[in-house]
Design an enzyme around this catalytic site. Structure first.
Site, PDB file in Angstrom:
ATOM      1  N   GLY A  45     -22.882 -37.398  49.539  1.00 18.28           N
ATOM      2  CA  GLY A  45     -21.929 -36.926  48.690  1.00 18.28           C
ATOM      3  C   GLY A  45     -21.422 -38.184  47.778  1.00 18.28           C
ATOM      4  N   GLN A  50     -16.045 -42.872  42.283  1.00 18.80           N
ATOM      5  CA  GLN A  50     -16.750 -43.958  42.895  1.00 18.80           C
ATOM      6  C   GLN A  50     -17.663 -44.922  42.409  1.00 18.80           C
ATOM      7  OE1 GLN A  50     -18.010 -41.280  46.444  1.00 18.80           O
ATOM      8  NE2 GLN A  50     -17.627 -42.924  47.444  1.00 18.80           N
ATOM      9  N   CYS A  87     -17.978 -42.886  54.214  1.00 16.30           N
ATOM     10  CA  CYS A  87     -17.860 -42.813  52.730  1.00 16.30           C
ATOM     11  C   CYS A  87     -18.530 -43.955  52.195  1.00 16.30           C
ATOM     12  CB  CYS A  87     -16.351 -42.786  52.383  1.00 16.30           C
ATOM     13  SG  CYS A  87     -15.967 -42.863  50.574  1.00 16.30           S
ATOM     14  N   LEU A  88     -19.227 -43.798  50.901  1.00 13.88           N
ATOM     15  CA  LEU A  88     -20.261 -44.960  50.535  1.00 13.88           C
ATOM     16  C   LEU A  88     -19.100 -45.930  49.972  1.00 13.88           C
ATOM     17  CD1 LEU A  88     -22.898 -42.883  48.440  1.00 13.88           C
ATOM     18  CD2 LEU A  88     -23.117 -44.188  50.800  1.00 13.88           C
ATOM     19  N   HIS A 130     -14.379 -33.819  51.306  1.00 14.27           N
ATOM     20  CA  HIS A 130     -14.039 -35.317  51.269  1.00 14.27           C
ATOM     21  C   HIS A 130     -14.424 -35.796  49.714  1.00 14.27           C
ATOM     22  CE1 HIS A 130     -15.406 -39.487  52.531  1.00 14.27           C
ATOM     23  NE2 HIS A 130     -15.723 -39.578  51.140  1.00 14.27           N
ATOM     24  N   GLU A 131     -15.329 -34.982  49.049  1.00 13.60           N
ATOM     25  CA  GLU A 131     -15.575 -35.191  47.501  1.00 13.60           C
ATOM     26  C   GLU A 131     -14.296 -34.802  46.730  1.00 13.60           C
ATOM     27  OE1 GLU A 131     -17.411 -37.653  47.213  1.00 13.60           O
ATOM     28  OE2 GLU A 131     -18.507 -37.266  49.071  1.00 13.60           O
ATOM     29  N   HIS A 134     -11.512 -37.379  46.729  1.00  9.20           N
ATOM     30  CA  HIS A 134     -11.737 -38.517  45.721  1.00  9.20           C
ATOM     31  C   HIS A 134     -11.003 -38.189  44.477  1.00  9.20           C
ATOM     32  CE1 HIS A 134     -13.954 -41.571  48.145  1.00  9.20           C
ATOM     33  NE2 HIS A 134     -14.923 -40.654  48.369  1.00  9.20           N
TER      34      HIS A 134
HETATM   35 NI    NI Z   1     -16.247 -40.816  49.803  1.00  9.53          NI
END
Ligand code: NI
Length: 178
Positions: A45, A50, A87-88, A130-131, A134
């Site tokens: 995701g 991000q 998380c990236l 999660h997304e 953000h």
């Molecule tokens: Ni994330």
């Protein structure tokens, strides 16, 4: 085009993102680039903040079907479960986070501009939560206890400085390459 993924601590990750008002070609290109960026980083995701864009767009691919969601909102949450999450924007960090087991979310599809509802559970439900977090400037460490956050203070500092906790994984091993 592949974007640089922002790290924890960078400003756009802390902001509440703006709703998308129109689906144009630029937005479609951005979504394509978000998928490219996510796949290159082996993520499931990615949210627009991000990559430094504070607009309400997320892409998710948990292995079944890639999905791009514009202006997503969670309209129903049921159950609770705790599972490891990454998380990236926190390379190499995996931490237990409590989330709803099932969610119903509403979003606009970039292809036809229509509003759809999706019912999800398991990894997809977790990814949606999660997304969408953000988009509200919330990252997964914000969902942890203060005590846990303090325990991983050093790891978080490495990430904030632009480092990764998994750098050795990126190097190719000549033995494994055989
Ligand atoms: Ni994330």
């Amino acid at each position: 085009m592949k974007y640089r993924i922002l790290h924890y601590g960078e400003e756009p990750l802390k902001k509440v993102s703006e709703p998308v008002k129109a689906i144009d070609n630029d937005l479609k290109v951005l979504i394509k680039d978000m998928f490219e960026t996510m796949y290159a980083a082996n993520g499931v995701g990615l949210a627009a903040p991000q990559i430094g864009k504070n607009i309400r767009v997320v892409v998710i691919d948990c292995g079944d079907d890639p999905i791009a969601m514009i202006n997503p909102s969670i309209i129903k949450m049921t159950g609770k479960e705790t599972a490891p999450e990454g998380c990236l924007s926190f390379p190499g960090l995996s931490e237990n986070v409590q989330r709803a087991t099932k969610v119903v979310a509403e979003y606009t599809d970039p292809e036809d501009g229509e509003v759809y509802e999706i019912e999800a559970e398991g990894l997809l439900a977790r990814a949606i939560q999660h997304e969408t977090d953000h988009l509200d400037g919330v990252v997964f460490v914000d969902r942890m206890s203060k005590a846990r956050k303090l325990q991983i203070k050093n790891e978080l500092e490495i990430i904030k400085q632009g480092g990764s906790l998994a750098e050795e994984e990126e190097e190719e091993s000549p033995i494994e390459a055989k």
